[in-house]
Design a protein around this motif. Structure first.
Motif, short mmCIF file in Angstrom:
data_model
loop_
_atom_site.label_atom_id
_atom_site.label_comp_id
_atom_site.label_asym_id
_atom_site.label_seq_id
_atom_site.Cartn_x
_atom_site.Cartn_y
_atom_site.Cartn_z
N PHE A 211 0.92 -1.21 0.02
CA PHE A 211 0.10 -0.03 -0.02
C PHE A 211 0.81 1.09 0.01
O PHE A 211 0.35 2.23 -0.59
CB PHE A 211 -0.79 0.26 1.25
CG PHE A 211 -2.44 -0.90 1.00
CD1 PHE A 211 -3.14 -0.57 0.11
CD2 PHE A 211 -2.26 -2.04 1.57
CE1 PHE A 211 -4.46 -1.15 0.07
CE2 PHE A 211 -3.58 -2.79 1.39
CZ PHE A 211 -4.51 -2.17 0.44
N ILE A 212 1.94 1.19 0.78
CA ILE A 212 2.72 2.37 0.72
C ILE A 212 3.27 2.71 -0.73
O ILE A 212 3.57 3.86 -1.20
CB ILE A 212 4.07 2.14 1.50
CG1 ILE A 212 3.40 2.23 3.09
CG2 ILE A 212 5.07 3.23 1.36
CD1 ILE A 212 4.67 2.08 4.27
N PHE A 213 3.83 1.72 -1.55
CA PHE A 213 4.36 1.61 -2.88
C PHE A 213 3.51 2.38 -3.70
O PHE A 213 3.64 3.11 -4.29
CB PHE A 213 4.74 0.47 -3.15
CG PHE A 213 5.35 0.31 -4.52
CD1 PHE A 213 6.85 0.40 -4.64
CD2 PHE A 213 4.82 0.26 -5.83
CE1 PHE A 213 7.58 0.41 -5.81
CE2 PHE A 213 5.43 0.22 -6.73
CZ PHE A 213 6.97 0.51 -7.03
N LEU A 214 2.20 1.88 -3.58
CA LEU A 214 1.03 2.48 -4.56
C LEU A 214 0.82 3.89 -4.24
O LEU A 214 0.55 4.70 -4.89
CB LEU A 214 -0.32 1.38 -4.57
CG LEU A 214 -0.33 0.14 -4.98
CD1 LEU A 214 -1.57 -0.56 -4.69
CD2 LEU A 214 0.20 0.13 -6.38
N GLY A 215 0.70 4.06 -2.79
CA GLY A 215 0.48 5.45 -2.48
C GLY A 215 1.22 6.60 -2.93
O GLY A 215 1.12 7.42 -3.19
N ALA A 216 2.81 6.08 -2.87
CA ALA A 216 3.80 7.12 -3.28
C ALA A 216 3.45 7.33 -4.72
O ALA A 216 3.65 8.42 -5.16
CB ALA A 216 5.17 6.45 -2.89
N GLY A 217 3.29 6.36 -5.67
CA GLY A 217 3.05 6.43 -6.86
C GLY A 217 1.88 7.38 -7.29
O GLY A 217 1.79 8.24 -8.07
N ALA A 218 0.84 7.03 -6.36
CA ALA A 218 -0.47 7.87 -6.60
C ALA A 218 -0.37 9.22 -6.54
O ALA A 218 -0.90 10.21 -7.09
CB ALA A 218 -1.45 7.35 -5.88
N GLU A 219 0.57 9.58 -5.41
CA GLU A 219 0.75 11.02 -4.80
C GLU A 219 1.38 11.59 -6.11
O GLU A 219 1.20 12.90 -6.27
CB GLU A 219 1.21 10.80 -3.42
CG GLU A 219 1.61 12.43 -3.07
CD GLU A 219 0.11 12.98 -2.48
OE1 GLU A 219 0.18 14.16 -2.34
OE2 GLU A 219 -0.59 12.22 -2.26
N ALA A 220 2.24 11.05 -6.49
CA ALA A 220 3.27 11.79 -7.58
C ALA A 220 2.45 11.90 -8.88
O ALA A 220 2.53 13.09 -9.39
CB ALA A 220 4.36 10.80 -7.97
N SER A 221 1.64 10.99 -9.19
CA SER A 221 0.86 11.33 -10.15
C SER A 221 -0.40 12.39 -9.94
O SER A 221 -0.69 13.07 -10.96
CB SER A 221 0.06 9.91 -10.61
OG SER A 221 0.92 8.75 -11.07
N ALA A 222 -0.85 12.15 -8.88
CA ALA A 222 -1.77 13.64 -8.57
C ALA A 222 -1.32 14.74 -8.74
O ALA A 222 -1.78 15.77 -9.13
CB ALA A 222 -2.37 13.06 -7.25
N VAL A 223 0.04 14.95 -8.11
CA VAL A 223 0.63 16.36 -8.25
C VAL A 223 1.08 16.76 -9.56
O VAL A 223 0.91 17.60 -10.11
CB VAL A 223 1.87 16.16 -7.34
CG1 VAL A 223 2.77 17.59 -7.49
CG2 VAL A 223 1.44 16.09 -5.85
#
Length: 360
Positions: A211-223
């Protein structure tokens, strides 16, 4: 987030429970019942509810600090892995995001300190480790809050430590580069955590690392999405050439429009041209299987969908579209006139074009 149910509304923010949280609570309660009977089950469920109440207070630390900077929080969702406060946007200044990110851990620290003093007053001296399920509830609650505090401060998205790191980096290199750097650090930590979890056969830790791995990628994409969409408004995002359906249309009429072009969502208008609903391709297919070609569009459409104002910003329009769960939303002016249609596909195409132009 789907499968979430509102249980309260506090200071303008919906408090929601995800169905997995209820399943998690029921499962642990059942395990405790099998091992120790009804008393053990009630004690386990009560302790977990107290722990998640602390998590909820942690999230409201973020929410109340964000409100100081005019950032609203539509909802906070409780999951088995913790709570998620959905801010409508990232605070504009790195210092503001730093304060918002630190507000939650500050609340948890205050809770842990209060529980520690309470335990001392009762004649107990809590230690961080080892965790003991036989310890008094106040001691266990103190220990878990300290562990949650330390875990949350890991420099990895979506934990608070990742946002603190991003805010500190943004003071020097700007938000996009800071987010990419913080996300890369978070994914590296998640990979290391997952590697350790596999070799130690700690499957819960492996799930958390995932979940941390996915969350980090999702945050980068959102920004990245926010940066590319900066300066856009609803009028620049909307489709202006589209077909509509009258309220008295049949599903056969809708099929003809669907097959005649690439449009997949159709505003449904009343006799005065006001939007009464939105018919999507999924609605149409479901309606055909249930009512047949002669069915009425009004019986299967999404009744009175949310709409976007022409003056809405990119973030506001995109946020409203995502919150609706629909693939498109009508754009309606102050006079109630339909002037456009915002669709997920059109936004994706627009962002791809702007990203390519920016790289050029």
């Amino acid at each position: 987030m789907s499968w979430s149910y509102r249980i309260a509304r506090v200071a303008g923010t919906d408090v929601k429970l995800h169905v997995t949280f209820l399943a998690f609570l029921a499962w642990l309660g059942w395990v405790a019942y099998l091992e120790g009977g009804a008393g053990a089950a009630l004690g386990t469920v009560g302790f977990l509810l107290a722990l998640f109440f602390c998590v909820l207070l942690h999230e409201f630390g973020h929410i109340l600090m964000a409100r100081r900077f005019d950032v609203r929080t539509p909802d906070v969702i409780l999951l088995p892995i913790g709570g998620i406060a959905r801010l409508e946007r990232i605070p504009e200044r790195p210092r503001e995001e730093l304060l918002v990110a630190l507000a939650g851990p500050a609340v948890t620290l205050a809770i842990a300190a209060g529980l520690y003093l309470t335990a001392l007053a009762q004649g107990h001296r809590p230690a961080l480790l080892p965790l003991s399920l036989e310890a008094p509830p106040v001691v266990r609650l103190c220990q878990f809050n300290v562990l949650l505090l330390l875990f949350n401060l890991l420099p990895a998205f979506p934990m608070d430590g990742g946002r603190v790191l991003r805010a500190l980096l943004a003071m020097r290199m700007g938000l996009p580069r800071a987010t990419r750097s913080a996300a890369a650090i978070g994914q590296f930590l998640a990979f290391a955590m997952g590697f350790y979890a596999i070799f130690s056969q700690s499957w819960l830790l492996a799930v958390i690392a995932f979940f941390i791995f996915l969350g980090a990628g999702a945050e980068a994409s959102a920004v990245q999405e926010r940066v590319v969409g900066h300066g856009l408004g609803a009028t620049q995002m909307m489709v202006t050439q589209f077909r509509t359906l009258p309220i008295h249309a049949t599903l056969t009429d809708a099929v003809e429009l669907l097959l005649a072009g690439e449009q997949r969502e159709f505003p449904v208008l009343d006799n005065e041209g006001r939007v009464e609903g939105l018919l999507t391709r999924d609605h149409l297919i479901h309606g055909l299987s249930r009512y047949g070609p002669g069915g009425a569009v009004r019986d299967v459409m999404h009744q009175r969908p949310p709409h976007v104002a022409p003056g809405a910003s990119f973030e506001e329009a995109l946020g409203r579209l995502r919150a609706s769960g629909l693939p498109a939303l009508p754009v309606i002016d102050a006079g109630g006139r339909l002037v456009g249609l915002i669709t997920v596909d059109n936004i994706s195409d627009l962002l791809l074009v702007r990203r390519a132009v920016g790289q050029a």
